[in-house]
Design an enzyme around this catalytic site. Structure first.
Site, PDB file in Angstrom:
ATOM      1  N   HIS A 142      29.064  30.932  10.296  1.00  9.65           N
ATOM      2  CA  HIS A 142      29.927  30.730   9.138  1.00  9.65           C
ATOM      3  C   HIS A 142      30.653  29.394   9.247  1.00  9.65           C
ATOM      4  CE1 HIS A 142      32.664  31.640   5.854  1.00  9.65           C
ATOM      5  NE2 HIS A 142      31.970  32.732   5.636  1.00  9.65           N
ATOM      6  N   HIS A 143      30.769  28.708   8.113  1.00 10.73           N
ATOM      7  CA  HIS A 143      31.447  27.411   8.092  1.00 10.73           C
ATOM      8  C   HIS A 143      32.914  27.537   8.495  1.00 10.73           C
ATOM      9  CE1 HIS A 143      31.801  23.236   7.271  1.00 10.73           C
ATOM     10  NE2 HIS A 143      30.841  23.161   6.381  1.00 10.73           N
ATOM     11  N   ALA A 144      33.497  28.718   8.336  1.00 10.32           N
ATOM     12  CA  ALA A 144      34.891  28.920   8.756  1.00 10.32           C
ATOM     13  C   ALA A 144      35.048  28.760  10.260  1.00 10.32           C
ATOM     14  CB  ALA A 144      35.364  30.312   8.333  1.00 10.32           C
TER      15      ALA A 144
END
Length: 498
Positions: free
Chosen positions: A139-141
């Site tokens: 995930h980009h988070a």
């Protein structure tokens, strides 16, 4: 909070708030490995489990704060359940690269499970030449391109590359989830502390915007503005959950030759050449589909904000975006490259003056209203009603300059691509490996149904910039891929009729 529990920054958490059923905010890293006895599913699990200490994001799970009083926290898990993170696929024993690309599109079409750390590894077997592919989905988070690059270095057997050196980290003990009352208390405390920074942020933002306005008045070129200067195209619209994937590989030496051939262009960079290649391929694709935008397409280009002399990050985001032209309205390739280079140079200067302003303001984004607004916009298909911020995402990340191994197996190739965002149905990400540049194209097939055809135009776009004839193999590849697309559509029509 302890070292095993940490608050997410607003910039990181923003990628969680942006996620909807049709907008998946994960990135992909694809490692293609040469045939080896180590290329087994059990060995993949064993190798990655051994190295979890060196990959902090892969042990941390997102825990939301009650009532969304603040950004979520990351909690280090005691154990990782392999069944939730490792998956196995078999292409059939005679699988081609195109078969692998189709499978990667399917893998990318589903969101990550938020009840566990936000990553998956997919072992894809059955390629015709005995190779296997490992598709990493994170995930980009949890990590931007630079952090993912550093994590990749930590799983590679590599002595010296242009990748940022691997990071040795302390092992944090796993802990139980904090209680709701503790989460609330710390959220209120952190929010109160954060408010003290608000006046400074306002003053800093006003100063930065004034510098940008002053620079725009004085510069000798026009830098496109988001939304205002992006023409409408068929691949700019509301996303659906489906994703399609394609690749193209060109020699790094050819892109360097383009830069040398056009050495008269002041400040020309390899990134400018990558943008020009994307532009040339898009011009061909637009002509094939009889699309003729009145103005040039624009691109959003992710830009890392980390200082080059700082220790590599293994987690989080520190990235901004610059907006530039793709000069698709310019016929002559040399003039097109000149326009891209000049505009991008000014766009970088503007981005440098803005700095991390957007990331800093995201710290104050209210979680519940932000996420609700994004979901409502996606559900109502709001991208129908206005031009997109820009037409395509284009990025370029340097990878290893020497051949490396992963758990003893030789790395044959590496590809990477980031997510799509509402209104923008195309992402082109380039990673270099040894002596070649690997272009990865991710698309929403309901907006751009033939991403493999667009990818096949990339060698011709390079040849055009070199002033050379279009490669015959590339032309044949275009015909084959167009015919293949027609066959797929015919098959789909037959199935629907049945």
């Amino acid at each position: 909070m302890t070292r095993s529990i940490s608050r997410m920054t607003g910039g990181d958490a923003g990628f969680l708030y942006m996620e909807t059923p049709s907008m998946h905010m994960h990135t992909l890293k694809i490692a293609v490995l040469e045939p080896s006895t180590d290329n087994t599913f059990d060995r993949l699990i064993e190798m990655m489990t051994e190295r979890l200490r060196l990959l902090p994001p892969m042990r941390r799970r997102v825990v939301p704060v009650p009532f969304a009083l603040h950004h979520p926290v990351l909690v280090t898990q005691r154990e990782i359940d392999p069944r939730r993170h490792f998956f196995r696929h078999h292409i059939g024993g005679a699988g081609t690269m195109r078969d692998l690309e189709r499978l990667i599109g399917e893998i990318c079409s589903t969101p990550l499970d938020r009840s566990v750390p936000l990553w998956e590894l997919h072992l894809c077997e059955g390629l015709a030449d005995g190779k296997v592919a490992i598709v990493g989905k994170i995930h980009h988070a949890m990590a931007d391109g630079l952090a993912a690059n550093a994590m990749l270095a930590n799983v590679m057997d590599v002595s010296s590359t242009d990748m940022r050196t691997s990071v040795r980290t302390e092992a944090h003990e796993g802990v139980d989830d904090p209680s709701s009352s503790l989460l609330v208390r710390h959220a209120l405390r952190d929010a109160a502390s954060q408010l003290r920074e608000f006046p400074t942020l306002i003053a800093s933002t006003v100063r930065r915007l004034a510098e940008v306005a002053r620079y725009r008045r004085e510069m000798d070129a026009k830098v496109p503005l988001p939304v205002k200067d992006a023409p409408r195209t068929s691949f700019n619209g509301p996303l659906t959950p489906k994703r399609s994937f394609a690749t193209a590989t060109v020699p790094l030496a050819d892109l360097k030759r383009v830069r040398s051939t056009h050495a008269d262009i002041e400040g020309l960079t390899l990134n400018d050449v990558v943008l020009a290649v994307a532009s040339g391929a898009l011009r061909r694709w637009l002509a094939l589909h009889d699309e003729h935008p009145r103005t040039s397409l624009t691109a959003g280009v992710p830009v890392g904000l980390d200082a080059t002399d700082t220790e590599p990050r293994l987690i989080g985001n520190n990235v901004s975006n610059l907006f530039t032209t793709l000069a698709t309205d310019v016929e002559d390739p040399a003039e097109r490259l000149q326009a891209i280079s000049t505009t991008t140079r000014h766009a970088k200067a503007i981005s440098q003056r803005l700095g991390a302003a957007l990331m800093e303001w995201s710290q104050f984004a209210p979680p519940a209203p932000f996420a609700a607004a994004v979901r409502a916009y996606s559900r109502l298909r709001g991208a129908r009603f206005h031009a997109s911020a820009f037409n395509a995402i284009v990025s370029n990340v340097p990878g290893p300059r020497e051949r490396v191994k992963v758990a003893g197996a030789q790395l044959a190739d590496v590809f990477s691509v980031g997510p799509l965002t509402e209104g923008i149905g195309l992402n082109i990400t380039v990673w270099s490996y040894v002596d070649r540049m690997n272009f990865s194209l991710l698309a929403c097939p309901d907006l751009l149904p033939d991403v493999e055809v667009l990818a096949s135009f990339i060698p011709a776009a390079v040849a055009e910039l070199l002033g050379e004839p279009e490669p015959g193999a590339a032309a044949d590849s275009v015909d084959e891929r167009v015919d293949e697309r027609v066959d797929e559509q015919d098959d789909a029509g037959d199935q629907e009729t049945a």
